[in-house]
Design an enzyme around this catalytic site. Sequence first.
Site, mmCIF file in Angstrom:
data_model
loop_
_atom_site.group_PDB
_atom_site.id
_atom_site.type_symbol
_atom_site.label_atom_id
_atom_site.label_comp_id
_atom_site.label_asym_id
_atom_site.label_seq_id
_atom_site.Cartn_x
_atom_site.Cartn_y
_atom_site.Cartn_z
ATOM 1 C CE LYS A 1 31.723 42.632 47.355
ATOM 2 N NZ LYS A 1 31.022 42.831 46.077
ATOM 3 C CD GLU B 1 26.492 40.488 45.389
ATOM 4 O OE1 GLU B 1 25.660 40.480 46.295
ATOM 5 O OE2 GLU B 1 27.354 39.599 45.236
ATOM 6 N NE ARG C 1 37.837 35.106 46.983
ATOM 7 C CZ ARG C 1 36.978 36.141 46.976
ATOM 8 N NH1 ARG C 1 37.267 37.265 47.571
ATOM 9 N NH2 ARG C 1 35.831 36.040 46.378
HETATM 10 P P1 ATP Z 1 32.978 39.332 48.554
HETATM 11 O O1 ATP Z 1 32.981 37.843 48.691
HETATM 12 O O2 ATP Z 1 33.995 40.041 49.350
HETATM 13 O O3 ATP Z 1 31.618 39.953 48.698
HETATM 14 P P2 ATP Z 1 32.638 39.057 45.769
HETATM 15 O O4 ATP Z 1 33.490 38.063 45.094
HETATM 16 O O5 ATP Z 1 31.251 38.664 46.059
HETATM 17 O O6 ATP Z 1 33.406 39.579 47.047
HETATM 18 P P3 ATP Z 1 31.941 40.689 43.562
HETATM 19 O O7 ATP Z 1 31.514 42.096 43.545
HETATM 20 O O8 ATP Z 1 30.944 39.656 43.238
HETATM 21 O O9 ATP Z 1 32.607 40.408 44.973
HETATM 22 O O10 ATP Z 1 33.220 40.511 42.655
HETATM 23 C C1 ATP Z 1 33.326 40.941 41.339
HETATM 24 C C2 ATP Z 1 34.430 40.194 40.674
HETATM 25 O O11 ATP Z 1 35.647 40.390 41.368
HETATM 26 C C3 ATP Z 1 34.158 38.705 40.686
HETATM 27 O O12 ATP Z 1 34.468 38.189 39.431
HETATM 28 C C4 ATP Z 1 35.078 38.180 41.743
HETATM 29 O O13 ATP Z 1 35.466 36.881 41.459
HETATM 30 C C5 ATP Z 1 36.241 39.164 41.698
HETATM 31 N N1 ATP Z 1 36.898 39.241 43.000
HETATM 32 C C6 ATP Z 1 36.337 39.539 44.184
HETATM 33 N N2 ATP Z 1 37.234 39.460 45.176
HETATM 34 C C7 ATP Z 1 38.412 39.119 44.602
HETATM 35 C C8 ATP Z 1 39.741 38.882 45.095
HETATM 36 N N3 ATP Z 1 40.032 38.983 46.392
HETATM 37 N N4 ATP Z 1 40.691 38.545 44.203
HETATM 38 C C9 ATP Z 1 40.414 38.454 42.901
HETATM 39 N N5 ATP Z 1 39.196 38.662 42.367
HETATM 40 C C10 ATP Z 1 38.208 38.985 43.207
HETATM 41 MG MG MG Z 2 30.051 37.888 44.337
#
Ligand code: ATP
Ligand code: MG
Length: 566
Positions: free
Chosen positions: A273, A37, A263
């Site tokens: 984030k 995202e 994660r």
């Molecule tokens: P946040 O909750 O911090 O905003 P997010 O999961 O919404 O993070 P995205 O940009 O949607 O962030 O993530 C893109 C991909 O990376 C998704 O498939 C997500 O599952 C994966 N991802 C994000 N954070 C982690 C993590 N800490 N460990 C492993 N994979 C992750």
């Molecule tokens: Mg997300």
Amino acid sequence: MSTTEYTPPPNFIRTIIAEDVKANKNNGRVMTRFPPEPNGYLHIGHAKSICLNFGLAAEFNGVCNFRFDDTNPGKEDVEYVDSIQADVRWLGFDWGDRLYHASDYFEQLYDYAVQLIQEGKAYVCSLTSEETRAYRGTLTEPGKDSPYRTRSVDENLDLFQRMRAGEFEDGAHVLRAKIDMASPNLNLRDPVMYRIRRVTHHRTGDKWCIYPMYDYAHGISDSIEGITHSICTMEYEDHRPLYDWFLDALALECHPQQIEFARLNLSYTVMSKRKLLKLVQEKHVAGWDDPRMPTLAGMRRRGYTPESIRNFCERIGVGKKESTVDIALLEHCIREDMNKKAPRVMGVLNPLRVVIENYPEDRVEELEAVNNPEDAGMGTRKVPFSRVLYIEREDFMEDPPKKFFRLSPGREVRLRYAYYITCKEVVKDEKTGEIIELRCTYDPQTRGGDSPDGRKVKATLHWVSAAHAIQAEVRLYDHLFSVPNPADEKDGQDFMAHLNPKSLEVLPVCRVEPSLKGAPAGSRYQFERQGYFCVDLNDSTPDKPVFNRTVTLRDTWAKIVKAEGK
Ligand code: ATP
Ligand code: MG
């Protein structure tokens, strides 16, 4: 990306995919995707997901798509879009021409929504958000049907079309899937598919004033692209029935399999984030690429190599159980990589002037120094030696305790690649009493650092020649937070309360050996005895070089492993 001989350890996702390929599911095809995202910079947690998705695709002769999950305009930004692509590339992965956006599918997603309405599987709901919440029920109580749930197909079609046309205020209506308000899984209690939001989208501009929700858009985007395995983190496990529901309700031909994994959490930092954005906005760090941040941009600036991050991601493995990885393991991986790659140099962080009284004023010797004892192929270089030198202030003690073996009055030590020197006199500032200079002598017989009479010294110090050294700024980093789990707010304290006030130490006047003149931004070195350093990508100039300490030489991970007998 370059492949190595190394075979990665098995993990349950690899096993699932291997079985699918064997059973010729999806005609043996493997297609994954990385769906960030664009609402922040990528962090080391994303690296785990990137390595997993691109890695598995490569391993099974498949491909991995890059898709921006851009369904949430307002929080999204082109700066993020650009940085995310640059970071994935830097990490060593290539998506070829398969760069997609959820917004590429807005029209198609709309059409599918119309289809669901026509089939009585979606309806326009006009409850306020408070009412919606009240109707939703709780984990222990079922929800109640919205009074709008029974709207006719025609009315729904008309309202949804007018939602798109911009006839209603933001929040006046939403489109919901008609599933089950009594489902024990709250995600299935008629989830929202579309909301009205008058926000300009960075790609579609003002074309749309309704935007699809993630849960609706994601599975359909996967299906449109022909993804076979949709790998995501555990928090989506409860969303999987909904992922499947949309694809089944639309009877889409391609129905990818969603697989969840735990994660990555890392000690002494935060990974959300939202929290990282707060650190940036409130200026606790110098930006998303501050070398203390767990972002890929920050790590790059800090001096981490893509290889070391990929190696780390491989070593932590993939499971379903939430855990926190010790940041010492990440540091261990960077050390391992740098130990092989980084040329060694001498840099004095806190300089103390040393005058070699019996060394001729006008003489300069070029002494030979080894660039990397781990790799003879890296050769040697010349380091100038002269009468006035700098050594590390902490390598001298006027009144040393028993276990201090470095320089002190009357004691002899070795200067690396140079000579034995003996401290004869300590010069102090008359007013402050601060030690400002040491008067020493050298033994001309010990050139190169060895004594022909076999005389032993207990310490070898790094040094630079005062007249030849380059002045540089050095930035030393420590953990961003002072507790292992700052995100754990169980004690009622906000994560910000645990910020480490000493996470950055700037040493403005360091002296480094002249071979570092003109060192390009991003180049990496080991400063002997001080750690691994890298020329800062943003602030370093030829006139005023800036070095970031990537990591010290003290390998706490190796110690932990040894202690546990692993
Ligand atoms: P946040 O909750 O911090 O905003 P997010 O999961 O919404 O993070 P995205 O940009 O949607 O962030 O993530 C893109 C991909 O990376 C998704 O498939 C997500 O599952 C994966 N991802 C994000 N954070 C982690 C993590 N800490 N460990 C492993 N994979 C992750
Ligand atoms: Mg997300």
